[in-house]
Design a protein around this motif. Structure first.
Motif, PDB file in Angstrom:
ATOM      1  N   LEU A  39       0.825  -1.199   0.000  1.00  0.00           N
ATOM      2  CA  LEU A  39       0.000   0.000   0.000  1.00  0.00           C
ATOM      3  C   LEU A  39       0.864   1.256   0.000  1.00  0.00           C
ATOM      4  O   LEU A  39       1.723   1.441   0.858  1.00  0.00           O
ATOM      5  N   LEU A  40       0.616   2.105  -0.961  1.00  0.00           N
ATOM      6  CA  LEU A  40       1.260   3.406  -1.046  1.00  0.00           C
ATOM      7  C   LEU A  40       0.319   4.412  -0.393  1.00  0.00           C
ATOM      8  O   LEU A  40      -0.879   4.446  -0.715  1.00  0.00           O
ATOM      9  N   LEU A  41       0.840   5.195   0.535  1.00  0.00           N
ATOM     10  CA  LEU A  41       0.048   6.156   1.299  1.00  0.00           C
ATOM     11  C   LEU A  41      -1.076   5.477   2.085  1.00  0.00           C
ATOM     12  O   LEU A  41      -2.075   6.092   2.412  1.00  0.00           O
ATOM     13  N   GLY A  42      -0.918   4.179   2.323  1.00  0.00           N
ATOM     14  CA  GLY A  42      -1.905   3.425   3.077  1.00  0.00           C
ATOM     15  C   GLY A  42      -3.196   3.154   2.334  1.00  0.00           C
ATOM     16  O   GLY A  42      -4.157   2.640   2.902  1.00  0.00           O
ATOM     17  N   VAL A  43      -3.249   3.483   1.040  1.00  0.00           N
ATOM     18  CA  VAL A  43      -4.500   3.381   0.286  1.00  0.00           C
ATOM     19  C   VAL A  43      -4.343   2.675  -1.053  1.00  0.00           C
ATOM     20  O   VAL A  43      -5.119   1.787  -1.386  1.00  0.00           O
ATOM     21  N   PHE A  44      -3.363   3.111  -1.850  1.00  0.00           N
ATOM     22  CA  PHE A  44      -3.219   2.631  -3.224  1.00  0.00           C
ATOM     23  C   PHE A  44      -2.278   1.443  -3.285  1.00  0.00           C
ATOM     24  O   PHE A  44      -1.146   1.518  -2.844  1.00  0.00           O
ATOM     25  N   GLN A  45      -2.772   0.352  -3.861  1.00  0.00           N
ATOM     26  CA  GLN A  45      -1.965  -0.861  -3.969  1.00  0.00           C
ATOM     27  C   GLN A  45      -1.034  -0.745  -5.175  1.00  0.00           C
ATOM     28  O   GLN A  45      -1.473  -0.375  -6.259  1.00  0.00           O
ATOM     29  N   VAL A  46       0.252  -1.045  -4.956  1.00  0.00           N
ATOM     30  CA  VAL A  46       1.231  -0.947  -6.046  1.00  0.00           C
ATOM     31  C   VAL A  46       2.196  -2.127  -6.010  1.00  0.00           C
ATOM     32  O   VAL A  46       2.423  -2.730  -4.970  1.00  0.00           O
ATOM     33  N   ASN A  47       2.713  -2.452  -7.176  1.00  0.00           N
ATOM     34  CA  ASN A  47       3.849  -3.363  -7.289  1.00  0.00           C
ATOM     35  C   ASN A  47       4.862  -2.666  -8.203  1.00  0.00           C
ATOM     36  O   ASN A  47       4.624  -1.546  -8.657  1.00  0.00           O
ATOM     37  N   HIS A  48       5.978  -3.296  -8.456  1.00  0.00           N
ATOM     38  CA  HIS A  48       7.010  -2.622  -9.240  1.00  0.00           C
ATOM     39  C   HIS A  48       6.565  -2.321 -10.673  1.00  0.00           C
ATOM     40  O   HIS A  48       6.901  -1.263 -11.217  1.00  0.00           O
ATOM     41  N   LEU A  49       5.809  -3.216 -11.297  1.00  0.00           N
ATOM     42  CA  LEU A  49       5.320  -2.947 -12.646  1.00  0.00           C
ATOM     43  C   LEU A  49       4.398  -1.729 -12.648  1.00  0.00           C
ATOM     44  O   LEU A  49       4.495  -0.862 -13.525  1.00  0.00           O
ATOM     45  N   HIS A  50       3.528  -1.647 -11.671  1.00  0.00           N
ATOM     46  CA  HIS A  50       2.619  -0.508 -11.519  1.00  0.00           C
ATOM     47  C   HIS A  50       3.441   0.784 -11.394  1.00  0.00           C
ATOM     48  O   HIS A  50       3.130   1.799 -12.028  1.00  0.00           O
ATOM     49  N   ASN A  51       4.501   0.738 -10.601  1.00  0.00           N
ATOM     50  CA  ASN A  51       5.354   1.919 -10.414  1.00  0.00           C
ATOM     51  C   ASN A  51       6.075   2.306 -11.697  1.00  0.00           C
ATOM     52  O   ASN A  51       6.212   3.495 -12.007  1.00  0.00           O
ATOM     53  N   ILE A  52       6.525   1.331 -12.449  1.00  0.00           N
ATOM     54  CA  ILE A  52       7.198   1.614 -13.723  1.00  0.00           C
ATOM     55  C   ILE A  52       6.231   2.293 -14.688  1.00  0.00           C
ATOM     56  O   ILE A  52       6.598   3.232 -15.396  1.00  0.00           O
ATOM     57  N   VAL A  53       4.984   1.832 -14.701  1.00  0.00           N
ATOM     58  CA  VAL A  53       3.966   2.465 -15.545  1.00  0.00           C
ATOM     59  C   VAL A  53       3.763   3.915 -15.114  1.00  0.00           C
ATOM     60  O   VAL A  53       3.697   4.821 -15.954  1.00  0.00           O
ATOM     61  N   HIS A  54       3.678   4.156 -13.792  1.00  0.00           N
ATOM     62  CA  HIS A  54       3.533   5.532 -13.309  1.00  0.00           C
ATOM     63  C   HIS A  54       4.723   6.395 -13.716  1.00  0.00           C
ATOM     64  O   HIS A  54       4.544   7.557 -14.104  1.00  0.00           O
ATOM     65  N   LEU A  55       5.919   5.845 -13.636  1.00  0.00           N
ATOM     66  CA  LEU A  55       7.113   6.598 -14.039  1.00  0.00           C
ATOM     67  C   LEU A  55       7.070   6.942 -15.528  1.00  0.00           C
ATOM     68  O   LEU A  55       7.388   8.077 -15.917  1.00  0.00           O
ATOM     69  N   ALA A  56       6.683   5.996 -16.359  1.00  0.00           N
ATOM     70  CA  ALA A  56       6.617   6.231 -17.804  1.00  0.00           C
ATOM     71  C   ALA A  56       5.554   7.276 -18.149  1.00  0.00           C
ATOM     72  O   ALA A  56       5.799   8.194 -18.944  1.00  0.00           O
ATOM     73  N   ILE A  57       4.378   7.161 -17.542  1.00  0.00           N
ATOM     74  CA  ILE A  57       3.304   8.116 -17.804  1.00  0.00           C
ATOM     75  C   ILE A  57       3.674   9.492 -17.274  1.00  0.00           C
ATOM     76  O   ILE A  57       3.451  10.511 -17.936  1.00  0.00           O
ATOM     77  N   GLY A  58       4.263   9.520 -16.089  1.00  0.00           N
ATOM     78  CA  GLY A  58       4.700  10.795 -15.530  1.00  0.00           C
ATOM     79  C   GLY A  58       5.721  11.478 -16.415  1.00  0.00           C
ATOM     80  O   GLY A  58       5.650  12.687 -16.663  1.00  0.00           O
ATOM     81  N   ALA A  59       6.680  10.716 -16.915  1.00  0.00           N
ATOM     82  CA  ALA A  59       7.707  11.281 -17.793  1.00  0.00           C
ATOM     83  C   ALA A  59       7.092  11.797 -19.093  1.00  0.00           C
ATOM     84  O   ALA A  59       7.434  12.895 -19.560  1.00  0.00           O
ATOM     85  N   ALA A  60       6.173  11.034 -19.676  1.00  0.00           N
ATOM     86  CA  ALA A  60       5.529  11.456 -20.925  1.00  0.00           C
ATOM     87  C   ALA A  60       4.752  12.761 -20.721  1.00  0.00           C
ATOM     88  O   ALA A  60       4.845  13.689 -21.535  1.00  0.00           O
ATOM     89  N   LEU A  61       3.990  12.833 -19.636  1.00  0.00           N
ATOM     90  CA  LEU A  61       3.222  14.046 -19.359  1.00  0.00           C
ATOM     91  C   LEU A  61       4.140  15.237 -19.088  1.00  0.00           C
ATOM     92  O   LEU A  61       3.935  16.328 -19.635  1.00  0.00           O
ATOM     93  N   LEU A  62       5.144  15.038 -18.267  1.00  0.00           N
ATOM     94  CA  LEU A  62       6.052  16.135 -17.922  1.00  0.00           C
ATOM     95  C   LEU A  62       6.798  16.650 -19.152  1.00  0.00           C
ATOM     96  O   LEU A  62       6.868  17.863 -19.390  1.00  0.00           O
ATOM     97  N   LEU A  63       7.330  15.745 -19.943  1.00  0.00           N
ATOM     98  CA  LEU A  63       8.055  16.158 -21.147  1.00  0.00           C
ATOM     99  C   LEU A  63       7.145  16.887 -22.132  1.00  0.00           C
ATOM    100  O   LEU A  63       7.535  17.899 -22.719  1.00  0.00           O
ATOM    101  N   ALA A  64       5.926  16.388 -22.302  1.00  0.00           N
ATOM    102  CA  ALA A  64       4.984  17.052 -23.212  1.00  0.00           C
ATOM    103  C   ALA A  64       4.606  18.429 -22.682  1.00  0.00           C
ATOM    104  O   ALA A  64       4.514  19.392 -23.447  1.00  0.00           O
ATOM    105  N   GLY A  65       4.410  18.522 -21.362  1.00  0.00           N
ATOM    106  CA  GLY A  65       4.073  19.809 -20.768  1.00  0.00           C
ATOM    107  C   GLY A  65       5.179  20.833 -20.919  1.00  0.00           C
ATOM    108  O   GLY A  65       4.925  22.026 -21.087  1.00  0.00           O
TER     109      GLY A  65
END
Length: 136
Positions: A39-65
Motif C-alpha cells: 500500500l502506497l500512502l496506506g490506500v493505493f496498492q502498487v507493485n514494481h510494474l505498476h510503479n514503472i507504468v507511473h514513471l513512464a506516464i509521468g515522464a511522458a506528461l512532464l516532457l509534453a508539458g
C-alpha cells in the motif's frame, strides 16, 4: 512556459505521477508483478510494474508539458483515454490473474478522476493550439 492549461496540467500531473512512481518503488518490496501489492500512502496498492507504468506516464506528461501546447494537448488526451479504459476495466479484473498491476478500488477511482481531468482539459481547452493543415 506559455499560459496553456494543457501544458500546466500535463506538467503538474507528470510531476505527481513521477513522484508517485518513485515513492512506490520504496514501498513495493518484493512485489514485482501480480495481484498482490504493497500500500502506497496506506490506500493505493502498487507493485514494481505498476510503479514503472507511473514513471513512464509521468515522464511522458512532464516532457509534453515542457515541450509545447500541442504536445501537451495530445499527451493529455492519450493518457486520459488510457486511464479511462484502465479505470473501467480495473473494476472487472480485481481478484483475477489479469490484475498484473495490483490495482485496487482506490486506484480505479484515481485513474477515473485523472482521466476526467486529462480528457476534459485535452479536449476542451487550447483548441487554437492544434496544428492547422494547409488547404490544397
Amino acid at each position: 512556459m506559455s499560459r496553456s492549461p494543457n501544458r500546466l496540467v500535463a506538467t503538474i500531473f507528470g510531476a505527481v505521477y513521477l513522484l508517485v512512481g518513485l515513492l512506490g518503488l520504496f514501498v513495493a518490496g518484493t512485489n514485482v508483478v501480480g495481484e498482490e501489492g504493497a500500500l502506497l500512502l496506506g490506500v493505493f496498492q502498487v507493485n514494481h510494474l505498476h510503479n514503472i507504468v507511473h514513471l513512464a506516464i509521468g515522464a511522458a506528461l512532464l516532457l509534453a508539458g515542457l515541450r509545447s501546447t500541442p504536445a501537451a494537448k495530445r499527451v493529455n488526451v492519450i493518457v486520459g483515454a488510457v486511464y479511462l479504459l484502465v479505470g473501467i476495466v480495473g473494476f472487472f479484473i480485481v481478484d483475477t490473474p489479469a490484475n498484473i498491476l495490483a490495482l485496487n478500488t482506490p486506484d480505479h477511482f484515481l485513474h477515473l478522476g485523472s482521466a476526467i481531468v486529462l480528457l476534459g482539459v485535452g479536449l476542451a481547452l487550447d483548441r487554437d493550439a492544434a496544428p492547422r493543415r494547409a488547404a490544397v
